[in-house]
Write a protein that holds these residues in place. Structure first.
Motif, short mmCIF file in Angstrom:
data_model
loop_
_atom_site.label_atom_id
_atom_site.label_comp_id
_atom_site.label_asym_id
_atom_site.label_seq_id
_atom_site.Cartn_x
_atom_site.Cartn_y
_atom_site.Cartn_z
N ALA A 172 14.97 6.12 -0.02
CA ALA A 172 15.87 5.72 -1.10
C ALA A 172 15.20 4.70 -2.02
N TYR A 173 14.50 3.74 -1.42
CA TYR A 173 13.75 2.78 -2.24
C TYR A 173 12.71 3.49 -3.09
N SER A 174 12.03 4.46 -2.49
CA SER A 174 11.01 5.21 -3.22
C SER A 174 11.62 5.98 -4.38
N ASP A 175 12.75 6.64 -4.13
CA ASP A 175 13.44 7.38 -5.20
C ASP A 175 13.91 6.45 -6.31
N TRP A 176 14.17 5.22 -5.97
CA TRP A 176 14.60 4.21 -6.94
C TRP A 176 13.42 3.66 -7.73
N GLY A 177 12.21 3.95 -7.26
CA GLY A 177 11.01 3.43 -7.90
C GLY A 177 10.57 2.09 -7.36
N HIS A 178 11.20 1.63 -6.29
CA HIS A 178 10.85 0.35 -5.66
C HIS A 178 9.85 0.63 -4.53
N ILE A 179 8.64 0.96 -4.92
CA ILE A 179 7.63 1.39 -3.96
C ILE A 179 7.28 0.28 -2.97
N SER A 180 7.14 -0.94 -3.47
CA SER A 180 6.76 -2.04 -2.57
C SER A 180 7.84 -2.29 -1.52
N ILE A 206 3.74 7.85 1.25
CA ILE A 206 4.04 7.13 0.01
C ILE A 206 2.77 6.51 -0.58
N LEU A 207 1.85 6.09 0.27
CA LEU A 207 0.58 5.57 -0.25
C LEU A 207 -0.21 6.66 -0.96
N LYS A 208 -0.21 7.85 -0.38
CA LYS A 208 -0.94 8.96 -1.01
C LYS A 208 -0.31 9.35 -2.34
N GLN A 209 1.03 9.34 -2.39
CA GLN A 209 1.72 9.67 -3.63
C GLN A 209 1.40 8.67 -4.74
N ASN A 210 1.02 7.47 -4.34
CA ASN A 210 0.76 6.42 -5.32
C ASN A 210 -0.72 6.10 -5.46
N GLY A 211 -1.55 7.09 -5.14
CA GLY A 211 -2.97 7.01 -5.45
C GLY A 211 -3.82 6.19 -4.51
N LYS A 212 -3.30 5.86 -3.32
CA LYS A 212 -4.07 5.06 -2.37
C LYS A 212 -4.50 5.95 -1.21
N ALA A 213 -5.40 6.88 -1.54
CA ALA A 213 -5.79 7.91 -0.58
C ALA A 213 -6.45 7.34 0.67
N GLY A 214 -7.30 6.33 0.50
CA GLY A 214 -8.00 5.75 1.65
C GLY A 214 -7.05 5.10 2.63
N GLU A 217 -4.99 7.74 4.39
CA GLU A 217 -5.72 8.46 5.44
C GLU A 217 -5.68 7.69 6.75
N ARG A 218 -5.81 6.37 6.68
CA ARG A 218 -5.75 5.56 7.90
C ARG A 218 -4.38 5.67 8.56
N MET A 219 -3.34 5.72 7.74
CA MET A 219 -1.99 5.87 8.29
C MET A 219 -1.82 7.24 8.95
N PHE A 220 -2.37 8.27 8.32
CA PHE A 220 -2.24 9.62 8.88
C PHE A 220 -2.99 9.73 10.22
N ILE A 221 -4.12 9.05 10.32
CA ILE A 221 -4.87 9.05 11.59
C ILE A 221 -4.03 8.42 12.69
N GLN A 222 -3.40 7.29 12.37
CA GLN A 222 -2.52 6.63 13.34
C GLN A 222 -1.33 7.52 13.70
N ALA A 223 -0.76 8.14 12.67
CA ALA A 223 0.40 9.00 12.90
C ALA A 223 0.04 10.15 13.84
N LYS A 224 -1.11 10.75 13.62
CA LYS A 224 -1.51 11.88 14.46
C LYS A 224 -1.80 11.43 15.89
N PHE A 225 -2.33 10.23 16.02
CA PHE A 225 -2.63 9.71 17.35
C PHE A 225 -1.35 9.55 18.18
N ALA A 239 -0.94 15.12 5.35
CA ALA A 239 -2.28 14.60 5.06
C ALA A 239 -3.03 15.50 4.07
N GLN A 240 -2.73 16.79 4.09
CA GLN A 240 -3.46 17.74 3.24
C GLN A 240 -2.80 17.99 1.89
N ARG A 241 -1.64 17.39 1.66
CA ARG A 241 -0.96 17.61 0.38
C ARG A 241 -1.75 16.99 -0.77
#
Length: 241
Positions: A172-180, A206-214, A217-225, A239-241
């Motif tokens: 909901a925060y993201s949809d509102w534009g309150h990314i932080s 949300i990081l990937k959607q906002n251009g913070k790919a690196g 990626e670290r979050m996706f690695i943790q998520a998969k673990f 991760a592949q989107r």
């Protein structure tokens, strides 16, 4: 080709079954216009047939004639959402919440989606925060009783998953534009539930959607673990989107 024919044949038989059931409900309603079972059954049948306006009319009537209105209002919220009556949908979902002593996550999610669709994400955030407070207060109030019940070997009753509520709040925060604010919700979720993959996945998305790919990626690695085997493919999809 044969598979398509079988699918179409099955769908036709299913529709015929629904229409026969609908005819039965409608026959009952000609004799007893306020019969709650027939009203609900006819409304559900109409929803399955995609006739949302007729279903809405019946559900509007149903909520006036039954004492337990929460489920009827939930159905009405779903139908009005399909009709793109987002204000009507959110109003129905609010009524469903207020008609019940407990918080139904499907109702909360439906209300959130309706408010976001109505371009009122600030209200969606407000509703979720209010529900979070209520759930927290309820858990604190029940804690002594739960401890006593556990000592006596009684089974603990379950509320809705607080992690789901936090994920909904972040969205909901993201949809509102309150990314932080969304990222803060996910950070808190990770801190409180470090072995649950969902916080990492949501933050990565949300990081990937906002251009913070690196960082994503670290979050996706943790998520998969931490993800259970059945959910690892879901992490890969994000991760592949």
């Amino acid at each position: 080709m044969k598979a398509l024919w079988l699918t179409n044949s099955f769908q036709r038989r299913k529709e015929q079954t629904i229409r026969r059931a609908l005819e039965g409900y409608e026959e009952t309603l000609t004799k007893s216009p306020n019969d709650p079972t027939a009203l609900e059954g006819a409304a559900v049948s109409l929803v399955e047939l995609g006739e949302y306006q007729k279903a809405s009319d019946l559900l509007e009537k149903l909520v006036k004639v039954i004492p337990d209105k929460a489920e009827a209002y939930r159905l009405l919220g779903e139908v009005k959402f399909e009709l793109k009556d987002y204000d009507g949908s959110s109003s129905s979902y609010r009524n469903s919440l207020s008609s019940s002593d407990s918080i139904d996550f499907d109702v909360l999610r439906g209300l959130t989606n309706s408010l976001v669709a109505a371009k009122k994400p600030d209200q969606a955030v407000e509703v979720i925060l209010s529900c979070r407070r209520k759930l927290s207060e309820k858990r604190q109030t029940r804690q002594p009783d739960l401890e006593a019940a556990n000592e006596n070997g009684a089974q603990e009753s379950r509320d809705i998953d607080p992690i789901q509520v936090d994920l909904l709040l972040g969205k909901a925060y993201s949809d509102w534009g309150h990314i932080s604010d969304a990222v803060t919700v996910y950070d808190n979720l990770i801190a409180e539930h470090p072995e649950d993959f969902r916080g990492y996945l949501a933050k990565g998305a949300i990081l990937k959607q906002n251009g913070k790919a690196g960082d994503a990626e670290r979050m996706f690695i943790q998520a998969k673990f931490f993800a259970p085997e059945a959910a690892k493919a879901l992490v890969d999809i994000y991760a592949q989107r």
